[in-house]
Design a protein around this motif. Structure first.
Motif, PDB file in Angstrom:
ATOM      1  N   GLU A   1       0.814  -1.216   0.000  1.00 22.66           N
ATOM      2  CA  GLU A   1       0.000   0.000   0.000  1.00 22.66           C
ATOM      3  C   GLU A   1       0.843   1.259   0.000  1.00 22.66           C
ATOM      4  N   ILE A   2       0.249   2.309  -0.572  1.00 23.76           N
ATOM      5  CA  ILE A   2       0.798   3.661  -0.525  1.00 23.76           C
ATOM      6  C   ILE A   2      -0.264   4.528   0.128  1.00 23.76           C
ATOM      7  N   ILE A   3       0.062   5.132   1.253  1.00 25.87           N
ATOM      8  CA  ILE A   3      -0.888   5.932   2.026  1.00 25.87           C
ATOM      9  C   ILE A   3      -0.394   7.366   2.058  1.00 25.87           C
ATOM     10  N   ILE A   4      -1.244   8.288   1.605  1.00 28.29           N
ATOM     11  CA  ILE A   4      -0.890   9.712   1.577  1.00 28.29           C
ATOM     12  C   ILE A   4      -1.834  10.440   2.524  1.00 28.29           C
ATOM     13  N   PRO A   5      -1.398  10.735   3.752  1.00 23.89           N
ATOM     14  CA  PRO A   5      -2.289  11.336   4.751  1.00 23.89           C
ATOM     15  C   PRO A   5      -2.816  12.692   4.305  1.00 23.89           C
ATOM     16  N   GLN A   6      -4.057  12.990   4.706  1.00 19.90           N
ATOM     17  CA  GLN A   6      -4.673  14.287   4.458  1.00 19.90           C
ATOM     18  C   GLN A   6      -4.955  14.956   5.797  1.00 19.90           C
ATOM     19  N   THR A   7      -5.087  16.262   5.759  1.00 17.61           N
ATOM     20  CA  THR A   7      -5.255  17.011   7.006  1.00 17.61           C
ATOM     21  C   THR A   7      -6.375  18.030   6.866  1.00 17.61           C
ATOM     22  N   GLY A   8      -6.775  18.588   8.014  1.00 15.03           N
ATOM     23  CA  GLY A   8      -7.715  19.703   8.041  1.00 15.03           C
ATOM     24  C   GLY A   8      -9.099  19.340   7.547  1.00 15.03           C
TER      25      GLY A   8
END
Length: 374
Positions: A291-298
Motif C-alpha cells: 500500500e501507498i498511504i498519503i495522509p490528508q489534514t484539516g
C-alpha cells in the motif's frame, strides 16, 4: 438479484483507514487516545532480552565446579564491561596466574556451582514501534500497542517486498507507459518514494539502491530481475521482511505493464506530499496488499467518509488477473445473471468487460479484480 463481490485493489483519493500497531512482546504504550501521531513517532516500546554467553570457568581455571565461587571477581547480577576480569586464580608464582575476561559488556546473569558455568547477558535492546502513518490514536491495546486512524488517499498494489517506510512522493516519469530507467533516478531522490511507469529494469534497482531511495512504485517487473534482487525464489509466503535496500511496490503485475491511468493520475496529483508505504503482501487466506498511504489534514480529512461497497456494478473499473488478457484494464459493461459455459467446459458466472479500444470480452468473475475507489 444477489450481489457478487470480488475483492480488489483500492485506488482512492479519499478514504479513512485504521492501522493496528502491535509490539511483538509486552511493552509500554507511549501515547493515549486522541493523540495525534506522526509516521516516524514511537507509539510503543519494548525491551528485547540481550543475547546470552555461557563461559565454563571451571574448565578454564582447572578447578572443580563447586570451587569456582572462590575465584570469582564478579558475582551474579554484577555489571561488566568487555575485558573486565570475571575470575582469576591465585597461584604461588604470578606467571602461572590465569585471568578469565568478559567477552561482552553486560551483566553476570548466573553462576552455577554444578556445571562450573557463568552466564553473561548483553544489555536489552530497545524496540520502538513507530506510528507508520500520520493520524490520531483511536484505541489503546495495553502493553501491546495502539490503533491509529488516518484520513488519506490510498493506492494498493498487486505485489511488494520490503518493510514499512515513508518519504516524499516523487514522480520520475511523465507517463504511465514510460519505463523507469537509471537516468530517471537522481541523487536528490535519496530517502524519497519514487514513482515510475510501466517497467522497472534490474539496472534501475541497482541505481536506486546506490542513491538510497526509500521506495519504488512501478507498474511491472520481470520475475527474473526480482529473483536476482532477492537472491532466491520468493514463493507464496508473506513478504515484507526482505532487506534489499528499499521497498518495492508493483501496481499491475509481472512483465512490462503500463501503470493504470487512475493510479498514475492519483499519485501525480500528490507529488511532493509525504507518503507511507509497505511492501507486505500475502496472496492466500488473510490477503494483505502492499500500500501507498498519503495522509490528508484539516477540512479535507474531516469531510471524508468511508464508502461501503455492495457488489460489482456496471461501470466499475476492473483488471483482468488471468491470461490471455492478464493486466488489461476495462470497465464492467454487463452482468449476465445466468451461468455461462467457458472453454474449460465449466459453467461459471461471468461479466462483460469493455476495454478502452472498444473490445468487449466475457470474463469469469473469479478472473477479475475490482479497482475500488471513489
Amino acid at each position: 438479484m444477489a450481489h457478487s463481490y470480488t475483492p480488489g485493489l483500492t485506488v482512492t483519493d479519499s478514504t479513512v483507514i485504521r492501522r493496528r500497531r502491535i509490539l511483538p512482546l509486552p511493552g509500554t504504550v507511549l501515547v493515549k487516545v486522541s493523540d495525534s501521531v506522526r509516521s516516524n513517532q514511537p507509539v510503543a516500546r519494548a525491551e528485547l532480552p540481550g543475547k546470552v554467553y555461557p563461559l565454563n570457568l571451571a574448565n578454564q581455571l582447572g578447578v572443580a565446579p563447586n570451587e569456582i565461587t572462590e575465584y570469582l571477581i564478579k558475582k551474579g547480577g554484577d555489571a561488566v564491561q568487555k575485558d573486565d576480569i570475571l575470575a582469576e586464580n591465585k597461584p604461588l608464582f604470578k606467571w602461572l596466574k590465569t585471568e578469565i575476561r568478559s567477552p561482552i559488556t553486560g551483566t553476570v546473569e548466573s553462576v552455577s556451582t554444578v556445571t562450573g558455568q557463568v552466564l553473561l547477558r548483553e544489555p536489552p535492546r530497545v524496540l520502538e514501534l513507530l506510528g507508520y502513518v500520520d493520524g490520531a490514536v483511536v484505541e489503546i491495546h495495553p502493553q501491546q500497542g495502539v490503533t491509529i486512524e488516518c484520513a488519506c488517499s490510498m493506492v494498493q498494489g498487486i505485489f511488494g517486498i520490503g518493510g514499512e517506510t515513508y518519504g516524499e512522493l516523487v514522480m520520475a516519469v511523465a507517463a504511465p507507459d514510460e519505463a523507469l530507467t537509471p537516468a530517471h533516478v537522481k541523487p536528490d531522490m535519496k530517502g524519497k518514494i519514487v514513482v515510475g511507469g510501466s517497467f522497472l529494469p534490474a539496472d534501475t534497482m541497482v541505481k536506486a539502491k546506490e542513491v538510497g531511495v526509500a521506495g519504488l512504485v512501478v507498474g511491472g517487473i520481470h520475475d527474473k530481475d526480482l529473483r536476482a534482487l532477492l537472491g532466491y525464489d520468493l514463493g507464496v509466503a508473506i513478504t515484507g521482511a526482505e532487506q534489499v535496500g528499499f521497498t518495492l511496490i508493483l501496481t499491475e503485475g509481472f512483465g512490462t505493464i503500463p501503470m493504470a491511468q487512475k493510479t498514475f493520475s492519483l499519485l501525480s496529483a500528490h507529488a511532493g506530499a509525504k507518503a507511507s508505504i509497505s511492501g507486505a503482501t500475502q496472496i492466500r487466506a488473510g490477503v494483505i496488499r502492499p500500500e501507498i498511504i498519503i495522509p490528508q489534514t484539516g477540512t479535507q480529512a474531516s469531510a471524508i467518509t468511508q464508502p461501503q461497497r455492495a457488489g460489482i456494478r456496471l461501470g466499475d473499473p476492473v483488471r483482468i488477473i488471468r491470461d490471455p488478457l492478464f493486466g488489461k484494464i476495462g470497465e464492467v459493461s454487463a452482468l449476465p445473471p445466468d451461468l455461462t459455459k467457458i472453454p474449460t467446459e465449466s459453467e461459471v458466472r461471468v461479466l462483460e468487460v469493455r476495454f478502452p479500444d472498444g473490445q468487449v470480452a466475457l470474463i469469469p468473475r473469479t478472473n477479475i479484480e475490482v479497482i475500488e475507489g471513489t
